[in-house]
Scaffold this motif. Structure first.
Motif, PDB file in Angstrom:
ATOM      1  N   TYR A 179       0.830  -1.199   0.000  1.00  0.00           N
ATOM      2  CA  TYR A 179       0.000   0.000   0.000  1.00  0.00           C
ATOM      3  C   TYR A 179       0.866   1.250   0.000  1.00  0.00           C
ATOM      4  N   THR A 183      -1.617   4.935   3.610  1.00  0.00           N
ATOM      5  CA  THR A 183      -2.876   4.289   3.227  1.00  0.00           C
ATOM      6  C   THR A 183      -2.866   2.848   3.725  1.00  0.00           C
ATOM      7  N   TYR A 188     -11.662   4.793   2.460  1.00  0.00           N
ATOM      8  CA  TYR A 188     -11.588   6.149   3.024  1.00  0.00           C
ATOM      9  C   TYR A 188     -12.846   6.551   3.790  1.00  0.00           C
ATOM     10  N   GLY A 223      -6.312   1.930  -0.105  1.00  0.00           N
ATOM     11  CA  GLY A 223      -5.352   2.777  -0.796  1.00  0.00           C
ATOM     12  C   GLY A 223      -4.776   2.114  -2.034  1.00  0.00           C
TER      13      GLY A 223
END
Length: 309
Positions: A179, A183, A188, A223
Motif C-alpha cells: 500500500y 494508506t 476512506y 489505498g
C-alpha cells in the motif's frame, strides 16, 4: 455481454437501470451499467479511483432531467470488476495503459446497448486522466467535462520533488504491491470521519457512500499500490504535455480541492483553445457529491456545455 447485478436501492438512480459483465481485450471482466433515461445523448461517465456505478445514481437522475442518459463503469481492480492483485482491497494495476482496454470495452458496450448518441465524456478524478487519454486517442464524443481531473496528485511541497525517486526505489525493492504510504486496506469513507473529510461538505452524501460500502463489500477498496502510484505519476506528467483537445472541454475545480493538483487543472485547460475552467466556490473534491446547491450548479453548467457543443 451477460447481465450483471445493479443495486437499484443503493444507487437511487432513474428507473430502468441495467448492468452487464464485459470482457476487456486481455480477458479482464469489468462491469458496465447505467440508465437510458434521456434521449438527447449519453454521458460516458469515467469515474474515479475506488468508485463504482451505483455511486452515480443520483447524478444520473439529475442528468436525466436534462434529457441525458448516463452509462458508467467499474474499472478493473475496483467495484465489482475483476481484481488484478491477490489483495481485493488494494487499488492496483500493473500499467496505467490497462485502463484504456477497459475504456475501449466500455465504449463498445455503450454502442451495443444502443445508448443514444451523441456521446459526451464526463471524467471525475482518476477518470479524468483515463478520459483525457481516451479523448486524445479518438474517443468519439461531442464534448468533454472534467470534475477534479487527476492531472496531478496533491502532495506536500517537501515530498513532491522526490516522488518519482521514492516510488521508484520502493518498486525496485519489490514493494510494488505494498500500500502507498499513509494508506491501507480500509476504505476512506470508513476510515475518515465526516468532520475533516476531503470529499464533501454534505453529511447525507458522505453517509450515502458509507452505506454503499457497508452493504456491498466489493465497493470498498483501500489505498493504491505503490506500483499504481508510480504509474499515476508517469501518466499525469505525460498528460500535462497534451497541447490541445479535439472537442470543447470544461474543467471543474473546487476552491477547497486537496486530493488532486488544482494548479495543473487550471494550467492544462488554459492551454487549450477549446478549454474552459469553472471554479466551484466551497467545493471539495467530489462536486457531484457536494451540498445540493453545488451539485445543481455542476449539473446545470455541464448540461449547458454539452448542449452548446
Amino acid at each position: 455481454m451477460e447481465a450483471a447485478p445493479l443495486h437499484h436501492a443503493l444507487a437511487d438512480g432513474p428507473e430502468g437501470g441495467q448492468a452487464y459483465w464485459v470482457r476487456a481485450e486481455d480477458g479482464v471482466r469489468i462491469r458496465v451499467g447505467g440508465w437510458q433515461a434521456g434521449k438527447e445523448g449519453t454521458i460516458l461517465l469515467f469515474n474515479g479511483r475506488t468508485e463504482y456505478i451505483e455511486k452515480y445514481g443520483p447524478t444520473a437522475r439529475a442528468f436525466s432531467d436534462e434529457g441525458l442518459s448516463t452509462i458508467s463503469v467499474d474499472w478493473r481492480g475496483q467495484g465489482m470488476a475483476d481484481r488484478v492483485a491477490s489483495d481485493a482491497r488494494l487499488g492496483h494495476v500493473p500499467a496505467f495503459s490497462d485502463y484504456q482496454k477497459d475504456a475501449a470495452a466500455f465504449l463498445a458496450a455503450a454502442k451495443a446497448l444502443a445508448y443514444p448518441e451523441p456521446y459526451y465524456l464526463l471524467g471525475h478524478s482518476m477518470g479524468g486522466a483515463i478520459g483525457l487519454r481516451a479523448l486524445i486517442g479518438g474517443l468519439p464524443v461531442r464534448a468533454a467535462a472534467f470534475s477534479a481531473p487527476m492531472w496531478g496528485i496533491a502532495l506536500p511541497a517537501l515530498i513532491s520533488p522526490f516522488r518519482n525517486a521514492i516510488v521508484g526505489s520502493a518498486c525496485a525493492m519489490g514493494l510494488g504491491l505494498a500500500y502507498a504510504p499513509a494508506t491501507g486496506p480500509t476504505p476512506y469513507p470508513l476510515k475518515q470521519a465526516f468532520d475533516g473529510n476531503a470529499l464533501t461538505h454534505d453529511p447525507d452524501m458522505y453517509r450515502f457512500l458509507q452505506d454503499h460500502i457497508s452493504a456491498e463489500r466489493r465497493f470498498g477498496i483501500g489505498g493504491p499500490s505503490i506500483t499504481w502510484l508510480a504509474e499515476a505519476f508517469k501518466e499525469t506528467a505525460a498528460l500535462m504535455t497534451v497541447p490541445a483537445v479535439p472537442v470543447p472541454a470544461l474543467s471543474f475545480v473546487g476552491s477547497e480541492e486537496s486530493v488532486v493538483d488544482a494548479d495543473n487543472i487550471v494550467a492544462l485547460t488554459g492551454r487549450w483553445s477549446a478549454g474552459r475552467v469553472s471554479r466551484l466556490e466551497g467545493a471539495r473534491h467530489e462536486a457531484m457529491m457536494e451540498v445540493p446547491e453545488i451539485r445543481a450548479a455542476f449539473v446545470a453548467e455541464t448540461s449547458a456545455h454539452f448542449r452548446a457543443a
